[in-house]
Design a protein around this motif. Structure first.
Motif, PDB file in Angstrom:
ATOM      1  N   UNK A   1       0.834  -1.209   0.000  1.00 62.31           N
ATOM      2  CA  UNK A   1       0.000   0.000   0.000  1.00 62.31           C
ATOM      3  C   UNK A   1       0.860   1.247   0.000  1.00 62.31           C
ATOM      4  N   UNK A   2       1.817   1.316  -0.945  1.00 60.66           N
ATOM      5  CA  UNK A   2       2.680   2.484  -1.034  1.00 60.66           C
ATOM      6  C   UNK A   2       1.865   3.648  -1.554  1.00 60.66           C
ATOM      7  N   UNK A   3       1.957   4.784  -0.911  1.00 62.86           N
ATOM      8  CA  UNK A   3       1.230   5.978  -1.327  1.00 62.86           C
ATOM      9  C   UNK A   3       1.807   7.191  -0.656  1.00 62.86           C
ATOM     10  N   UNK A   4       1.419   8.368  -1.111  1.00 62.78           N
ATOM     11  CA  UNK A   4       1.924   9.610  -0.545  1.00 62.78           C
ATOM     12  C   UNK A   4       1.016  10.051   0.584  1.00 62.78           C
ATOM     13  N   UNK A   5       1.606  10.646   1.585  1.00 65.66           N
ATOM     14  CA  UNK A   5       0.867  11.123   2.746  1.00 65.66           C
ATOM     15  C   UNK A   5       0.637  12.617   2.625  1.00 65.66           C
ATOM     16  N   UNK A   6      -0.544  13.046   2.999  1.00 68.20           N
ATOM     17  CA  UNK A   6      -0.880  14.445   2.844  1.00 68.20           C
ATOM     18  C   UNK A   6      -0.403  15.323   3.973  1.00 68.20           C
ATOM     19  N   UNK A   7      -0.247  14.773   5.170  1.00 68.89           N
ATOM     20  CA  UNK A   7       0.152  15.574   6.319  1.00 68.89           C
ATOM     21  C   UNK A   7       1.318  14.903   7.001  1.00 68.89           C
ATOM     22  N   UNK A   8       1.874  15.649   7.957  1.00 77.45           N
ATOM     23  CA  UNK A   8       3.034  15.116   8.693  1.00 77.45           C
ATOM     24  C   UNK A   8       2.631  13.942   9.568  1.00 77.45           C
ATOM     25  N   UNK A   9       1.424  14.008  10.186  1.00 81.12           N
ATOM     26  CA  UNK A   9       0.967  12.909  11.035  1.00 81.12           C
ATOM     27  C   UNK A   9       0.778  11.639  10.225  1.00 81.12           C
ATOM     28  N   UNK A  10       0.209  11.773   9.033  1.00 82.15           N
ATOM     29  CA  UNK A  10       0.030  10.596   8.190  1.00 82.15           C
ATOM     30  C   UNK A  10       1.367  10.034   7.745  1.00 82.15           C
ATOM     31  N   UNK A  11       2.337  10.908   7.491  1.00 81.04           N
ATOM     32  CA  UNK A  11       3.668  10.436   7.107  1.00 81.04           C
ATOM     33  C   UNK A  11       4.315   9.663   8.243  1.00 81.04           C
ATOM     34  N   UNK A  12       4.151  10.165   9.465  1.00 82.47           N
ATOM     35  CA  UNK A  12       4.704   9.450  10.610  1.00 82.47           C
ATOM     36  C   UNK A  12       4.029   8.097  10.799  1.00 82.47           C
ATOM     37  N   UNK A  13       2.708   8.051  10.588  1.00 83.47           N
ATOM     38  CA  UNK A  13       1.983   6.789  10.693  1.00 83.47           C
ATOM     39  C   UNK A  13       2.453   5.807   9.627  1.00 83.47           C
TER      40      UNK A  13
END
Length: 709
Positions: free
Chosen positions: A77-89
């Motif tokens: 499930x590789x994908x781009x994260x929209x926010x910093x919290x999602x990137x950390x998750x």
């Protein structure tokens, strides 16, 4: 101001606690270092033995070959994260995913698949490389061997993972590494896509079973409704389209309609009756108004009660009787009713009566149907449950049809090839391991040796473990006559006892008793020579001293001074054989001396008599100091008895020999009411071992400090 003083006290206490911990740690390190120096030959032997063992293991090991295959693991499930919290998750999930894959790469189920795929149970090269006999081969044993031969090495900051197989055969290592990678990729593909068809088949079987169960339950419900003449008019649906279990039947519909019609008929009858009564003459109105009003109320109550309670209820029958009575009363009042109004009233009355009969019949049918409703509800719920399960499985079956196939997210990047050179064994690595093992063994030997040898080895042990101030530390006499050292005013022995004398005088109270007893844990710790040396040291500063040899069992001090047992002494005085003490002046030492005398068999009883106490009191008046050479504490009662007589006690202990436990037992016997233990005098200190703390300021150069005492 008081707060500042309290804070200062707390700070000083904390600093003192830290200092005590530092001192204890320093003491432990120094003691272990000294013990290591004592065991240096043993430790050297341990180091040499482990090094030789490492060399022997290296020479005896067979060559090992490493073969490595490399795979790439990509996230699904590789994908781009929209926010910093999602990137950390995403980072957390990535780490969990890869850690899971690394654990699966090293699992035993892969080893079992490799064994089966390569048919290692029948492979002679495998059995030869691992030294396995064919009769001893089992799938579990082979899987454990293969699992132990494989190492998973993730490449940092990448999606690549190396699978390294190590065996004594280069070809076998390459086969195992490649098969391991292939089986892992196949297992991952099966996990993602291989179960879809199996799931569809399982769902088809379940759908077929539920279809049969649904049809059977519906048929049973229909049969039950037909047999019991249950007609369902409608079945209200929920928001999800499913049928509820509380349907409206024909009986309930008829009963509801008849009830409403009966109420309407009762209202019409009441209205007709009211209109009829309104035409009464003016003369009858006043006299019958109350009766008509009462009858109207009774009519309304009767209509309600008949609907809810039935015609046979006592309250209904009572109201009917009351209405008849009211009718007779109204009739008796006279008056002629209008024929039209009378006919309307009678029609309304007959209509109400007919509807009431029909309502009672419908109510009876409804009550009879209620007994059948429970079983009907159970059958209805069973039908609804089967239908819900069938719809859910059908939805799942439809969803599975979308993902029957796909691509694997893991790829074999590089296959393993048979290595040309062995990777082990490594002599350098084995020697490093041998040195580490030797270091650990040496530390364990030193610690255990020090742990089981609880002898007195540091001056700080006396303060920390025994709670005694140190009066002095006397150096060991190395090849020199002790008496010659005492006679020489410039010798180290003389200086050490002079320092001990200063400490003793500082500890003795100015107005206290001046009789001092010297004792020890066991014999031959130096208390006898210390008694003479302290007496000489006190005499050198102008003190009048008398020396008593109360070790009457051994008479060590008397023999040291060359006085035979035939000379009258303390044993004769205490036994009553003589009345005055035999005081001998020692010209070479400048002190007076009372010998022990003959060796008695009951020295403990002699000491326990009151004569010794009187003698010591008398001598304290004649001399500045009374020095008593006492027997050892353990095993004898003499020292305790003498301790009650003497003003204070100096406990003599030999360095590096006397056990701390034995000293504690001896001190426990002495620490009784009336016995004042002045301090400890350490003898036979090895001057070459200053790290013990006996040399320097703690040794013969030790000076008394009241804060340390």
């Amino acid at each position: 101001m008081q707060f500042q003083n309290d804070m200062s006290v707390v700070r000083n206490g904390a600093d003192a606690g830290v200092q005590q911990m530092d001192d204890a740690l320093q003491l432990l390190i120094q003691r272990l270092w000294q013990r290591a120096k004592e065991l240096k030959y043993v430790l050297l032997f341990v180091v040499a033995a482990t090094i030789l063992l490492g060399i022997a293991v290296t020479l005896l090991q067979s060559p090992q070959y490493n073969a490595s295959s490399r795979i790439e693991i990509s996230r699904i499930d590789v994908g781009s994260a929209g926010t910093e919290d999602l990137s950390f998750d995403m980072q957390i999930r990535d780490r969990q995913y890869y850690e899971t894959q690394y654990e699966l790469l090293g699992s035993r189920f892969l080893a079992e698949r490799v064994v089966e795929d390569e048919n290692l149970a029948q492979d002679p090269y495998f059995r030869e490389a691992f030294g396995v006999e064919e009769s001893d081969v089992s799938p579990r044993t082979l899987a454990n061997m293969v699992q132990n031969a494989v190492t998973i090495v993730p490449i940092e900051n990448s999606q690549l993972v190396d699978i390294v197989a190590t065996t004594s055969s280069p070809d076998l290592s390459a086969r195992i590494a490649n098969s391991w990678a292939e089986q892992f990729l196949a297992a991952n593909y099966d996990k993602r896509f291989g179960d879809t068809q199996l799931a569809r088949e399982r769902l088809e079987n379940q759908l077929a079973e539920l279809r049969v169960a649904l049809e059977e339950s519906e048929a049973e419900l229909a049969s039950y409704s037909t047999e019991n003449e249950i007609v369902v008019l409608n079945s209200p649906a929920t928001e999800t389209g499913q049928q509820q279990t509380g349907q409206e039947t024909l009986s309930t519909s008829q009963l509801s309609a008849l009830n409403q019609a009966l109420i309407d008929a009762s209202l019409r009858r009441i209205e007709a009756r009211s209109a009829l009564e309104a035409e009464r003459g003016n003369a009858e109105v006043d006299s019958a108004a109350a009766l008509r009003s009462r009858r109207a109320e009774a009519e309304a109550q009767l209509a309600n009660l008949r609907t809810s309670l039935g015609p046979q209820n006592p309250r209904v029958m009572a109201l009917e009787a009351e209405i008849e009575s009211l009718d007779r009363s109204i009739s008796s009042e006279g008056g002629v009713m209008s024929s039209a109004r009378q006919a309307a009233y009678e029609r309304a009355l007959r209509e109400e009566s007919e509807l009431r009969e029909r309502f009672e019949a419908a109510r009876g049918r409804y009550l009879a149907e209620q007994n059948l409703g429970t079983e009907y509800g159970i059958l209805r719920r069973e039908v609804d449950t089967n239908r819900e399960l069938y719809d859910a499985l059908l939805q799942r079956y439809t969803e599975l049809g979308v993902g029957e196939a796909g691509t694997n997210n893991m790829t074999l990047i590089e296959r393993a090839t048979p290595p040309a050179q062995p990777s082990g064994p490594s002599l350098v690595r084995n020697l490093l391991v041998a040195l580490i093992v030797a270091l650990v063994l040496s530390m364990a030997i030193v610690y255990l040796s020090d742990f089981f040898d609880r002898s007195l080895r540091h001056i700080a042990q006396i303060r920390q473990q025994l709670g005694l101030p140190v009066i002095g530390a006397i150096p060991a006499n190395e090849g020199e006559d002790m008496m010659q050292g005492l006679v020489d005013p410039k010798s180290q022995i003389t200086e050490a006892y002079a320092s001990s004398r200063t400490s003793m005088l500082g500890l003795l109270p100015d107005d206290g008793r001046k009789s001092v007893m010297l004792t020890s844990t066991r014999p031959a710790e130096g208390k006898t020579i210390s008694s003479l040396a302290l007496a000489r040291s006190l005499q050198r500063v102008g003190k009048r001293v008398v020396l008593l040899d109360l070790d009457m069992r051994r008479a060590g001090l008397s023999r040291l001074l060359g006085i035979t047992a035939k000379t009258n002494g303390l044993s004769e005085l205490l036994s009553g054989a003589v009345s005055e003490p035999n005081i001998v002046h020692l010209d070479g030492h400048g002190v007076d001396f009372i010998p022990s005398g003959s060796l008695p068999s009951d020295s403990g009883d002699l000491i326990a008599r009151g004569t010794l106490k009187q003698l010591v009191r008398q001598l304290e008046k004649q001399y500045d100091f009374v020095i008593i050479d006492s027997p050892p504490v353990l095993g004898l009662a003499d020292a305790v008895e003498i301790g009650h007589v003497a003003g204070s006690v100096i406990f003599v202990m030999q360095a590096n020999e006397t056990s701390i436990y034995a000293i504690r037992n001896a001190l426990a016997r002495l620490r009784q009411p009336g016995i004042d233990i002045l301090g400890a005098l350490v003898t036979k200190v090895d001057q070459r071992n200053d790290e013990y703390g006996y040399g320097g300021k703690y040794g013969y150069g030790y000076s008394y400090e009241p804060s340390e005492a």
